[in-house]
Design a protein around this motif. Structure first.
Motif, short mmCIF file in Angstrom:
data_model
loop_
_atom_site.label_atom_id
_atom_site.label_comp_id
_atom_site.label_asym_id
_atom_site.label_seq_id
_atom_site.Cartn_x
_atom_site.Cartn_y
_atom_site.Cartn_z
N ASP A 40 0.84 -1.20 0.00
CA ASP A 40 0.00 0.00 0.00
C ASP A 40 0.88 1.25 0.00
O ASP A 40 2.07 1.20 0.30
CB ASP A 40 -0.92 0.02 1.22
N SER A 41 0.25 2.38 -0.31
CA SER A 41 0.99 3.65 -0.39
C SER A 41 0.64 4.56 0.78
O SER A 41 -0.52 4.65 1.19
CB SER A 41 0.65 4.38 -1.70
N ILE A 42 1.66 5.24 1.30
CA ILE A 42 1.48 6.27 2.32
C ILE A 42 2.29 7.49 1.90
O ILE A 42 3.49 7.37 1.61
CB ILE A 42 1.94 5.78 3.71
N ALA A 43 1.63 8.64 1.83
CA ALA A 43 2.34 9.88 1.50
C ALA A 43 3.13 10.32 2.72
O ALA A 43 2.57 10.51 3.80
CB ALA A 43 1.36 10.96 1.08
N THR A 44 4.43 10.48 2.54
CA THR A 44 5.35 10.84 3.62
C THR A 44 6.00 12.17 3.24
O THR A 44 6.81 12.22 2.32
CB THR A 44 6.41 9.74 3.80
N ASN A 45 5.57 13.26 3.91
CA ASN A 45 5.97 14.60 3.48
C ASN A 45 5.66 14.82 2.01
O ASN A 45 6.43 15.45 1.28
CB ASN A 45 7.44 14.88 3.78
N GLY A 46 4.53 14.26 1.58
CA GLY A 46 4.07 14.48 0.22
C GLY A 46 4.61 13.51 -0.80
O GLY A 46 4.23 13.58 -1.97
N VAL A 47 5.49 12.60 -0.39
CA VAL A 47 6.07 11.63 -1.32
C VAL A 47 5.34 10.30 -1.17
O VAL A 47 5.25 9.75 -0.07
CB VAL A 47 7.57 11.42 -1.04
N CYS A 48 4.81 9.78 -2.27
CA CYS A 48 4.12 8.50 -2.25
C CYS A 48 5.16 7.38 -2.08
O CYS A 48 5.96 7.14 -2.97
CB CYS A 48 3.35 8.31 -3.55
N LEU A 49 5.11 6.72 -0.92
CA LEU A 49 6.04 5.63 -0.64
C LEU A 49 5.28 4.32 -0.48
O LEU A 49 4.16 4.30 0.05
CB LEU A 49 6.83 5.90 0.64
N THR A 50 5.88 3.24 -0.93
CA THR A 50 5.28 1.91 -0.84
C THR A 50 5.72 1.22 0.45
O THR A 50 6.91 1.13 0.74
CB THR A 50 5.69 1.05 -2.05
N VAL A 51 4.74 0.73 1.19
CA VAL A 51 5.02 0.04 2.45
C VAL A 51 5.63 -1.34 2.14
O VAL A 51 5.01 -2.15 1.45
CB VAL A 51 3.74 -0.13 3.27
N VAL A 52 6.84 -1.59 2.68
CA VAL A 52 7.49 -2.89 2.45
C VAL A 52 7.60 -3.71 3.74
O VAL A 52 7.88 -4.90 3.69
CB VAL A 52 8.89 -2.72 1.81
N GLU A 53 7.40 -3.06 4.88
CA GLU A 53 7.38 -3.76 6.16
C GLU A 53 6.41 -3.05 7.09
O GLU A 53 6.25 -1.82 7.03
CB GLU A 53 8.77 -3.80 6.82
N LEU A 54 5.75 -3.83 7.97
CA LEU A 54 4.86 -3.29 8.98
C LEU A 54 5.29 -3.84 10.34
O LEU A 54 4.78 -4.86 10.81
CB LEU A 54 3.40 -3.67 8.68
N PRO A 55 6.23 -3.18 10.99
CA PRO A 55 6.78 -3.70 12.24
C PRO A 55 5.86 -3.58 13.45
O PRO A 55 6.20 -4.06 14.53
CB PRO A 55 8.05 -2.87 12.44
#
Length: 221
Positions: A40-55
């Motif tokens: 899934d994607s989460i915008a981080t300071n406006g940058v769309c990043l793909t979640v690769v781990e959920l600790p």
């Protein structure tokens, strides 16, 4: 896609160089990750990043060289605060504007001053982005959907209300702070459409300029 309405302020807990790019681990604090899955994607300071781990207390994402070159993510370090927004769902209210999470460039805060209970910020954008910034148009700053209140060349002003100051990282901005900028996607598509058949030509790389407008009757020098 995103709306530019920040859902929580997260914190960088690790930033690791991996093979030339970057791996970020973000603690999400108040952001509910119950419906977030790997990929899934989460915008981080406006940058769309793909979640690769959920600790459990946040997520980890990889940041490519391309993203590092066009955003401020390279300067993040443990303890840095970041704006967070999960991707849109079909039932999400579109409270801001359509935001892709594809940062166009890095801007800089020039000044900050009080304006009644609000704060007025003046920013400088890269010169190549100035044509996409319009008075009363929308712009995304570190993932936050904002309205442009004034424009002069490649500088523009924003009026930030107390709620936005409190719920985003904007409250920490000072003169010299570098921020991620994403211009309104409609402006970008409009430019491409105006190019018409020339959009397929290598000559269109520079986009629309005064010569192009004059050739097509939109401008007289």
């Amino acid at each position: 896609m995103f709306t530019g309405i920040i859902e929580a302020i997260g914190e960088v807990v690790a930033s690791e160089s991996r093979g030339g790019d970057l791996s970020l681990r973000i603690k999400t604090h108040g952001l509910d990750l119950g419906d977030v899955q790997l990929g899934d994607s989460i915008a981080t300071n406006g940058v769309c990043l793909t979640v690769v781990e959920l600790p459990g207390d946040g997520y980890r994402a990889d940041v490519s060289v391309e993203t590092l070159n066009y955003s401020t993510l390279r300067q993040l370090k443990p303890g840095s605060r970041v704006n967070l927004e999960k991707a849109l769902t079909p039932t999400t209210r579109l409270g801001g504007h359509l935001v892709s999470g594809h940062v166009d460039g890095i801007g800089e805060i020039i000044s900050r001053s009080a304006d009644a209970r609000s704060e007025r910020f003046r920013l400088r954008a890269p010169a190549e982005l100035a044509k996409y910034i319009a008075h009363k148009g929308s712009i995304t700053v570190d993932g936050t959907s904002l309205t442009v209140n004034a424009v002069e060349g490649n500088e523009f002003e924003l009026n930030i209300v107390p709620h936005t100051i409190e719920k985003t990282i904007i409250g920490g901005y000072r003169a010299g702070t570098r921020v991620n900028l994403e211009v309104d996607v409609i402006a970008r598509y409009l430019e491409r459409l105006l190019l018409g058949d020339k959009a397929a030509s290598a000559e269109s790389k520079g986009g629309i300029d005064l010569a192009f407008l004059a050739e097509h009757g939109f401008y007289r020098g």
